[in-house]
Write a protein that holds these residues in place. Structure first.
Motif, PDB file in Angstrom:
ATOM      1  N   GLU A 249     -14.025 -21.589   0.027  1.00 19.77           N
ATOM      2  CA  GLU A 249     -13.829 -22.075  -1.284  1.00 19.77           C
ATOM      3  C   GLU A 249     -13.142 -21.057  -2.045  1.00 19.77           C
ATOM      4  O   GLU A 249     -12.934 -21.021  -3.222  1.00 19.77           O
ATOM      5  N   SER A 250     -13.299 -19.663  -1.456  1.00 25.97           N
ATOM      6  CA  SER A 250     -12.856 -18.604  -2.127  1.00 25.97           C
ATOM      7  C   SER A 250     -11.460 -18.815  -2.896  1.00 25.97           C
ATOM      8  O   SER A 250     -10.471 -19.183  -2.332  1.00 25.97           O
ATOM      9  N   SER A 251     -11.337 -18.151  -4.463  1.00 31.15           N
ATOM     10  CA  SER A 251      -9.939 -18.171  -4.982  1.00 31.15           C
ATOM     11  C   SER A 251      -9.311 -17.071  -4.373  1.00 31.15           C
ATOM     12  O   SER A 251      -7.953 -16.994  -4.805  1.00 31.15           O
ATOM     13  N   PHE A 252      -9.846 -16.017  -3.544  1.00 29.94           N
ATOM     14  CA  PHE A 252      -9.072 -14.844  -3.320  1.00 29.94           C
ATOM     15  C   PHE A 252      -8.150 -15.437  -2.032  1.00 29.94           C
ATOM     16  O   PHE A 252      -7.244 -14.381  -1.767  1.00 29.94           O
ATOM     17  N   ARG A 253      -8.174 -16.381  -1.091  1.00 32.17           N
ATOM     18  CA  ARG A 253      -7.798 -16.646  -0.159  1.00 32.17           C
ATOM     19  C   ARG A 253      -6.038 -16.693  -0.192  1.00 32.17           C
ATOM     20  O   ARG A 253      -5.469 -16.315   0.517  1.00 32.17           O
ATOM     21  N   PHE A 254      -5.842 -17.090  -1.524  1.00 27.35           N
ATOM     22  CA  PHE A 254      -4.419 -17.447  -1.904  1.00 27.35           C
ATOM     23  C   PHE A 254      -3.613 -16.070  -1.867  1.00 27.35           C
ATOM     24  O   PHE A 254      -2.621 -15.652  -1.363  1.00 27.35           O
ATOM     25  N   TRP A 255      -4.337 -15.115  -2.418  1.00 32.64           N
ATOM     26  CA  TRP A 255      -3.818 -13.961  -3.062  1.00 32.64           C
ATOM     27  C   TRP A 255      -3.980 -12.852  -1.886  1.00 32.64           C
ATOM     28  O   TRP A 255      -2.926 -12.052  -1.676  1.00 32.64           O
ATOM     29  N   GLN A 256      -4.935 -12.997  -1.124  1.00 33.21           N
ATOM     30  CA  GLN A 256      -5.108 -12.121   0.145  1.00 33.21           C
ATOM     31  C   GLN A 256      -3.672 -12.580   1.085  1.00 33.21           C
ATOM     32  O   GLN A 256      -3.035 -11.629   1.689  1.00 33.21           O
ATOM     33  N   ALA A 257      -3.588 -13.903   1.413  1.00 35.51           N
ATOM     34  CA  ALA A 257      -2.394 -14.321   2.189  1.00 35.51           C
ATOM     35  C   ALA A 257      -1.014 -13.834   1.643  1.00 35.51           C
ATOM     36  O   ALA A 257      -0.115 -13.306   2.498  1.00 35.51           O
ATOM     37  N   ARG A 258      -0.800 -13.929   0.373  1.00 32.51           N
ATOM     38  CA  ARG A 258       0.254 -13.528  -0.183  1.00 32.51           C
ATOM     39  C   ARG A 258       0.647 -11.975   0.078  1.00 32.51           C
ATOM     40  O   ARG A 258       1.728 -11.415   0.207  1.00 32.51           O
ATOM     41  N   ALA A 259      -0.619 -11.199  -0.077  1.00 30.25           N
ATOM     42  CA  ALA A 259      -0.342  -9.827   0.260  1.00 30.25           C
ATOM     43  C   ALA A 259      -0.191  -9.406   1.400  1.00 30.25           C
ATOM     44  O   ALA A 259       0.866  -8.535   1.671  1.00 30.25           O
ATOM     45  N   VAL A 260      -0.775 -10.057   2.449  1.00 30.49           N
ATOM     46  CA  VAL A 260      -0.396  -9.737   3.792  1.00 30.49           C
ATOM     47  C   VAL A 260       0.897 -10.162   4.212  1.00 30.49           C
ATOM     48  O   VAL A 260       1.830  -9.642   5.181  1.00 30.49           O
ATOM     49  N   GLU A 261       1.500 -11.510   3.754  1.00 35.50           N
ATOM     50  CA  GLU A 261       2.695 -12.142   4.007  1.00 35.50           C
ATOM     51  C   GLU A 261       3.893 -11.045   3.650  1.00 35.50           C
ATOM     52  O   GLU A 261       4.912 -10.941   4.289  1.00 35.50           O
ATOM     53  N   SER A 262       3.570 -10.291   2.301  1.00 34.63           N
ATOM     54  CA  SER A 262       4.582  -9.783   1.686  1.00 34.63           C
ATOM     55  C   SER A 262       4.874  -8.425   2.794  1.00 34.63           C
ATOM     56  O   SER A 262       6.143  -7.649   2.690  1.00 34.63           O
ATOM     57  N   PHE A 263       3.991  -8.064   3.548  1.00 40.87           N
ATOM     58  CA  PHE A 263       4.105  -6.716   4.518  1.00 40.87           C
ATOM     59  C   PHE A 263       4.895  -7.336   5.579  1.00 40.87           C
ATOM     60  O   PHE A 263       5.588  -6.253   5.955  1.00 40.87           O
ATOM     61  N   LEU A 264       4.997  -8.569   5.940  1.00 41.38           N
ATOM     62  CA  LEU A 264       5.835  -9.051   6.925  1.00 41.38           C
ATOM     63  C   LEU A 264       7.208  -9.654   6.517  1.00 41.38           C
ATOM     64  O   LEU A 264       8.257  -9.646   7.151  1.00 41.38           O
ATOM     65  N   ARG A 265       7.404  -9.778   5.140  1.00 36.04           N
ATOM     66  CA  ARG A 265       8.739 -10.265   4.530  1.00 36.04           C
ATOM     67  C   ARG A 265      10.025  -9.161   4.945  1.00 36.04           C
ATOM     68  O   ARG A 265       9.838  -8.051   5.036  1.00 36.04           O
ATOM     69  N   GLY A 266      11.175  -9.930   4.876  1.00 36.82           N
ATOM     70  CA  GLY A 266      12.260  -8.890   5.227  1.00 36.82           C
ATOM     71  C   GLY A 266      12.673  -9.229   6.745  1.00 36.82           C
ATOM     72  O   GLY A 266      12.526 -10.104   7.230  1.00 36.82           O
ATOM     73  N   THR A 267      13.358  -8.410   7.037  1.00 38.52           N
ATOM     74  CA  THR A 267      13.898  -8.244   8.649  1.00 38.52           C
ATOM     75  C   THR A 267      12.602  -8.280   9.564  1.00 38.52           C
ATOM     76  O   THR A 267      11.588  -7.548   9.407  1.00 38.52           O
ATOM     77  N   THR A 268      12.632  -9.405  10.406  1.00 39.70           N
ATOM     78  CA  THR A 268      11.337  -9.567  11.317  1.00 39.70           C
ATOM     79  C   THR A 268      11.127  -8.280  12.167  1.00 39.70           C
ATOM     80  O   THR A 268      12.211  -7.857  12.816  1.00 39.70           O
ATOM     81  N   SER A 269      10.023  -8.004  12.119  1.00 37.65           N
ATOM     82  CA  SER A 269       9.726  -6.715  13.122  1.00 37.65           C
ATOM     83  C   SER A 269       8.482  -7.130  14.188  1.00 37.65           C
ATOM     84  O   SER A 269       7.351  -7.507  13.655  1.00 37.65           O
ATOM     85  N   TYR A 270       9.007  -7.192  15.366  1.00 35.58           N
ATOM     86  CA  TYR A 270       8.089  -7.438  16.236  1.00 35.58           C
ATOM     87  C   TYR A 270       6.684  -6.530  16.300  1.00 35.58           C
ATOM     88  O   TYR A 270       5.550  -7.309  16.510  1.00 35.58           O
ATOM     89  N   ALA A 271       7.020  -5.475  16.143  1.00 39.87           N
ATOM     90  CA  ALA A 271       5.554  -4.454  15.913  1.00 39.87           C
ATOM     91  C   ALA A 271       4.867  -4.847  14.772  1.00 39.87           C
ATOM     92  O   ALA A 271       3.585  -4.844  15.124  1.00 39.87           O
ATOM     93  N   ASP A 272       5.402  -5.031  13.620  1.00 43.93           N
ATOM     94  CA  ASP A 272       4.283  -5.422  12.320  1.00 43.93           C
ATOM     95  C   ASP A 272       3.584  -6.711  12.803  1.00 43.93           C
ATOM     96  O   ASP A 272       2.343  -6.850  12.655  1.00 43.93           O
ATOM     97  N   GLN A 273       4.416  -7.806  13.700  1.00 45.73           N
ATOM     98  CA  GLN A 273       3.588  -8.980  13.824  1.00 45.73           C
ATOM     99  C   GLN A 273       2.641  -8.663  14.887  1.00 45.73           C
ATOM    100  O   GLN A 273       1.474  -9.235  14.823  1.00 45.73           O
ATOM    101  N   MET A 274       3.020  -7.920  15.914  1.00 46.10           N
ATOM    102  CA  MET A 274       1.805  -7.663  16.909  1.00 46.10           C
ATOM    103  C   MET A 274       0.718  -7.016  16.523  1.00 46.10           C
ATOM    104  O   MET A 274      -0.605  -7.192  16.689  1.00 46.10           O
ATOM    105  N   PHE A 275       0.961  -5.926  15.717  1.00 48.69           N
ATOM    106  CA  PHE A 275      -0.062  -5.177  14.923  1.00 48.69           C
ATOM    107  C   PHE A 275      -1.169  -6.267  14.384  1.00 48.69           C
ATOM    108  O   PHE A 275      -2.362  -6.197  14.501  1.00 48.69           O
ATOM    109  N   LEU A 276      -0.743  -7.262  13.681  1.00 51.01           N
ATOM    110  CA  LEU A 276      -1.492  -8.140  12.930  1.00 51.01           C
ATOM    111  C   LEU A 276      -2.076  -9.180  13.912  1.00 51.01           C
ATOM    112  O   LEU A 276      -3.344  -9.576  13.759  1.00 51.01           O
ATOM    113  N   LEU A 277      -1.213  -9.552  14.931  1.00 50.85           N
ATOM    114  CA  LEU A 277      -1.743 -10.541  15.944  1.00 50.85           C
ATOM    115  C   LEU A 277      -2.915 -10.304  16.824  1.00 50.85           C
ATOM    116  O   LEU A 277      -3.949 -10.633  16.989  1.00 50.85           O
TER     117      LEU A 277
END
Length: 749
Positions: free
Chosen positions: A480-508
């Motif tokens: 129920e945390s109100s932080f979930r939205f902002w946390q997901a937005r912050a991590v998503e912004s790291f992935l935005r732009g030209t898709t990077s396989y290495a960035d994705q695998m780092f998080l996966l």
């Protein structure tokens, strides 16, 4: 009317207008508490040639009458306070008290005599305090003061004096908050020298004022947030806005950004000594803007003082102070949190402004990110003690509490910092950067240039970088945390732009996909905002990544789970359309690859099999077009239009565009409303051309997110909008003449 009468009264001695006897008699009946008589005395002792010696004693009598009402205002519930009446402050303003105090404060600047009048610091503080109390209790006073630009600019000159700084800053903030037209920072006399004269605490407080001057004014109307309204406004405002001009002004102040970075990253033990802070706390306690916070601070201070009275402080900086004056650690932490809030907000706004690249370069150079990484555990995401600091009338999970607000502001800063910028790799440490390189080498793909070019001296230090720390707390966050939205937005912004396989695998590799799916499917998240942020993040994480789809299928391993996932997607396409776009784009790429691993996942993955069905793609396309209209397009839902375009661009590549348009026509007839989808789509595409073909519009986001050239986007829209009714790819070819409605003006409701 009252203001005019009062000002007229002030132009001549009050006793000529109303006799003292009459005032006294009327005072008892009206319960004015002697305020008119005191103002009469104040007027007599504040004439141009007076030395103001008696003024302060008179103000000392007036002040308690007003401060009691002001204290009642800030400690009552907001609704109750609005319904209450505050007769003393009203009477003070009615008899010209506000205008008289402004005149007293400004008189030294208005007199042309060689020997200027000198007003004592204490008198200035009393005037400012009374003005502030009147502002918060009597409607209209703040707006009247805001209309006086000469007074507003004069107040900034009072900030050079440390003794009057806090009172001045709080009054300025209140006035600027209601000012119709944003102040221009360039108009402030000697702004650069003023800012350079501030110590770090003053600079942090000054950021509260700056926040009002660099943020675009919110009109408060939903209509103004539509893209139609924004585009119309941009046509009117050809030059930069005042907020943008003010941002540029700040960046031109020598050392400004460096000082903000130091403030944002300093540790609690590096703050100023106890005695000066206690003095400031004493002023704060009488300064009502901070009364609610102080209510919490002082309560904790008393608790900790009792608990630690027999213990010695472990803060070396306080070693020479007596136990009686030592500042409790909780209060020091809260003090620092409140400062960092203001500083992070200003940095965040500047990161989103026109000078974004300049700001990025400076905050990287001044090591903001490594500094925040070092504060992450002990301050930003610290564990709460037994005595949780909350504001009066709030609970510890309320978004208004400083602890909560700091976390959200921190996450917003990370989002702004990472979004479409190569500096995002500063969120990692050297070991994690090496890991990205290793992922690229193992996959036999080139390293991302930004990773190779990242200056290792500016990245995070320690065992974990800031991104990894964020992932760790994200996975532990309550449902129920109100932080979930902002946390997901912050991590998503790291992935935005030209898709990077290495960035994705780092998080996966760190279990992010499984965590997101758990939240969407197993916890069956209900919050629309959180769901949207998870869908957007999932889309960026899985796009074109066959390993991610394989992991998805391993987690969503039953029909029941898959159905729950689909229900979440279909419950709101506005929220999930970016994920739909990701699946569609990925499916198209995988189908064009001749790789055994890809073929295996294509045949086994429920999600890809589902999207490969033509009926499913047409269903998404139909609904995406149906839920948006030109008049209701916003930054929030315009992505639905772009997702529908992606589906049709991929169809065009396979020469199936006529089939898709014909199917949409058939679906219209099935709904017994011929033309309603295609007419709407035609209008949407006309708007798309106006919006995205604007010379100031950045089209790289559309290219990067889809890996489809913007030229192909433009060509597809032009083909669809062709007026040639014989063209098999033109929308008009599929709308019967009787139902044609494609020339409607966008301004029509």
């Amino acid at each position: 009317m009252v203001k005019g009468k009062v000002q007229k009264t002030l132009k001549m001695p009050l006793q000529r207008k109303i006799t003292e006897a009459l005032l006294k008699e009327r005072d008892k009946q009206a319960k004015w508490n002697g305020i008119p008589l005191l103002l009469q005395k104040l007027y007599e002792h504040s004439h141009p040639n007076s030395d103001f010696s008696q003024c302060q004693s008179i103000l000392k009598e007036i002040s308690p009458l007003l401060s009691m009402e002001a204290m009642a205002f800030v400690t009552e519930d907001r609704k109750a306070a609005q319904e209450s009446t505050f007769p003393n402050t009203y009477t003070f303003d009615l008899f010209g008290g506000v205008d008289l105090l402004v005149e007293i404060l400004m008189r030294p600047t208005l007199i042309t005599q060689k020997k200027k009048q000198k007003i004592s610091d204490d008198l200035i503080k009393d005037c400012l305090s009374i003005l502030y109390n009147t502002c918060i209790c009597t409607e209209g006073v703040t707006r009247r003061l805001a209309e006086r630009n000469d007074f507003v600019l004069f107040l900034f000159t009072l900030m050079t004096n440390k003794k009057t700084f806090l009172q001045t800053a709080t009054l300025i903030e209140d006035i600027l908050g209601v000012k119709k037209e944003m102040i221009q920072l360039d108009d402030i006399p000697n702004l650069a020298s003023l800012v350079s004269s501030f110590d770090q605490q003053q600079l942090a407080n000054f950021c509260r004022i700056l926040a009002v001057t660099i943020s675009e004014l919110d009109t408060g109307s939903d209509d103004k947030h539509t893209l139609l309204a924004k585009n119309a406004q941009q046509k009117k405002n050809l030059g930069p806005s005042r907020a943008e001009i003010n941002q540029a002004t700040l960046l031109n102040i020598p050392g400004f950004i460096e000082r903000l970075c130091k403030l944002a990253t300093r540790k609690v033990s590096e703050t100023t000594g106890t005695s000066s802070f206690l003095q400031e706390l004493e002023e704060w306690y009488t300064w009502l803007d901070n009364a609610l916070v102080l209510d919490a601070l002082m309560r904790v201070a008393n608790e900790e003082a009792e608990q630690s009275s027999t213990e010695s402080s472990d803060e070396s900086g306080l070693a020479n102070t007596s136990t009686r004056t030592q500042l409790p650690q909780s209060m020091k932490i809260m003090h620092e949190i409140m400062y960092k809030l203001e500083v992070l907000y200003v940095l965040c706004v500047l990161l989103m402004g026109r000078q974004r690249n300049q700001v990025h370069k400076m905050i990287a150079e001044f090591k903001l990110i490594p500094g925040l990484n070092n504060l992450f555990d002990k301050l930003i995401w610290r564990k709460h003690s037994a005595s949780v600091l909350v504001l009066h009338g709030h609970n510890q999970n309320c978004d208004c509490s400083p602890d909560i607000t700091l976390k959200i502001q921190f996450l917003r800063l990370l989002q702004s910092f990472s979004d479409h910028h190569e500096n995002k790799y500063l969120l990692l440490n050297s070991q994690e950067l090496n890991e990205l390189s290793a992922i690229s080498h193992k996959a036999n793909i080139p390293e991302v240039d930004a990773v190779v070019n990242t200056d290792r001296s500016l990245v995070c230090d320690g065992k974990r970088g800031l991104l990894t720390r964020l992932l760790q707390v994200m996975k532990k966050e309550p449902a129920e945390s109100s932080f979930r939205f902002w946390q997901a937005r912050a991590v998503e912004s790291f992935l935005r732009g030209t898709t990077s396989y290495a960035d994705q695998m780092f998080l996966l590799k760190r279990g992010l996909l499984e965590h997101i799916l758990y939240c969407i499917v197993d916890s069956e998240c209900k919050s629309r905002d959180v769901l949207q942020s998870y869908f957007d993040l999932l889309g960026e994480l899985m796009k074109f990544n066959i390993d991610a789809f394989k992991r998805f299928n391993k987690y969503i391993n039953t029909d029941e789970k898959f159905q729950i996932f689909l229900n979440q997607i279909n419950s709101s396409l506005v929220d999930s359309n970016m994920l739909v776009r990701c699946i569609t784009l990925s499916l198209d790429r995988f189908e064009n690859q001749s790789d055994a691993k890809v073929a295996e996942v294509l045949s086994e993955c429920r999600l890809l099999s589902y999207m490969s069905q033509m009926s499913m793609r047409m269903s998404f396309l139909f609904r995406l077009i149906n839920i948006i209209h030109v008049q209701t397009l916003t930054q929030e839902n315009v992505s639905c239009l772009n997702t529908s375009l992606v589906i049709l661009m991929l169809a065009r590549r396979k020469e199936k565009l006529p089939f898709y348009l014909r199917t949409l026509q058939q679906m219209e007839y099935t709904e017994k409303y011929p033309g309603f989808i295609l007419n709407n789509f035609h209008s949407l595409l006309r708007f798309w051309q106006q919006h995205y073909l604007n010379k100031d519009k950045d089209s790289t986001c559309l290219e990067n997110s889809s890996c489809i050239s913007f030229t192909y986007w433009k060509e597809t829209v032009s083909i669809l909008l062709s007026p040639d009714r014989t063209s098999p790819c033109a929308i008009v070819s599929y709308i019967d003449e009787a139902y044609m409605d494609i020339d409607r003006d966008f301004s029509e409701e």
